[in-house]
Write an enzyme that holds these catalytic residues in place. Structure first.
Site, PDB file in Angstrom:
ATOM      1  CE1 TYR A  41       9.122   4.684   2.732  1.00 42.50           C
ATOM      2  CE2 TYR A  41       7.427   5.886   4.310  1.00 42.50           C
ATOM      3  CZ  TYR A  41       8.261   4.660   3.810  1.00 42.50           C
ATOM      4  OH  TYR A  41       7.858   3.618   4.547  1.00 42.50           O
ATOM      5  CE  LYS A  46       5.889   2.629   1.913  1.00 45.96           C
ATOM      6  NZ  LYS A  46       5.911   1.204   1.397  1.00 45.96           N
TER       7      LYS A  46
END
Ligand code: ADP
Length: 257
Positions: A161, A165
């Site tokens: 994740y 990002k």
């Protein structure tokens, strides 16, 4: 100051992952600011609920089903929006998933899936809509959703994740420079943990995670969806006309620690 600078009247906005949580909040906020909103999600029923709510409140919206990681579907959905409302002025890439696992146990599939949905989908949408904005010659706004994981390390289980990002921030910065000549402004919003159904469930199942999240936020609470909506309206509005390549932290001071 011109009051109209904070409105989105006559704008066409497309928001991905808008069936739930932050995306749904942004879609409704854009409609309230006067935009016609394409509510995009792979969960059509959820997107339809949001679009119906907007229309019931007197706004303009339509729901579209799209798996944002599928380039062909993205092109098709952009065509549908253009046919229905006109060319997109504001794009928000918000669709995302998490697949947590300790780094040493993370599978290649978990890595690839999160990178694909969170990062490649934003690339798909940015380039498809960007091409249209360039051809039209009237500039545009792109807002890509990241998270504080692009700035600081967080609890175990998030390397895929966080990488996605971080990639969003790096890609957006380069896009901002590349498309500055077309007046296409590309910015990022990076929220801390926001009380979406997903986070609420996580905290219910693991109360210690809730404590950990709070400990890291100087303002003493988790974010609410509405905390992100104002910044998203601002970045889409005339008031932000000289801001590009920026990452706006909406984090209650989390990264100021
Ligand atoms: P948050 O609000 O924190 O961004 P949510 O899980 O509440 O997190 O919202 C993410 C949204 O993104 C959901 O509505 C979900 O259905 C949507 N989504 C996830 N993956 C895809 C995908 N591949 N294509 C389209 N929408 C997606």
């Amino acid at each position: 100051m011109n009051k109209a600078d904070f409105e989105l009247a006559h704008k066409i906005a497309a928001v991905t992952g808008a069936g739930n949580g932050i995306g749904a909040g942004i879609a409704k906020g854009y409609a309230q600011a006067g935009a016609a909103v394409a509510v995009i999600d792979w969960d059509l029923a959820a997107a339809q609920r949001v679009a119906d709510e907007i229309c019931t409140d007197g706004g303009k919206a339509c729901a579209l089903r799209c798996d944002v990681s599928d380039h062909v579907m993205v092109e098709q959905v952009v065509r549908e929006i253009t046919d229905k409302f006109g060319p997109i002025d504001v794009l928000v890439n918000n669709a995302g998933i998490g697949m947590r696992a300790p780094a040493e146990e993370m599978t290649e599939e978990q890595w690839d899936k999160v990178l694909c949905v969170n990062l490649k989908s934003a690339y798909n949408f940015c380039t498809t809509v960007g091409k249209q904005m360039i051809a039209r010659g009237r500039g545009g706004r792109i807002i890509n959703m990241a998270s504080i994981t692009c700035m600081v390390g967080v609890e175990t289980g998030n390397i895929n994740y966080a990488a996605s990002k971080g990639g969003i921030v790096a890609m957006s910065r380069c896009l901002a420079i590349e498309w500055a000549k077309y007046n296409i402004l590309v910015n990022v919003i990076a929220p801390t943990h926001v009380r979406t159904p997903l986070i609420n469930r996580l905290i219910e199942e693991h109360p210690e995670k809730g404590e950990y999240f709070l400990h890291n936020i100087p303002l003493g609470r988790l974010g609410e969806v509405d905390d992100v909506v104002g910044p998203a309206v601002f970045l889409a509005s005339g008031a932000a006309r000289f801001i590009t390549g920026h990452t706006l932290l909406v984090d209650g001071g989390h990264t100021a620690w």
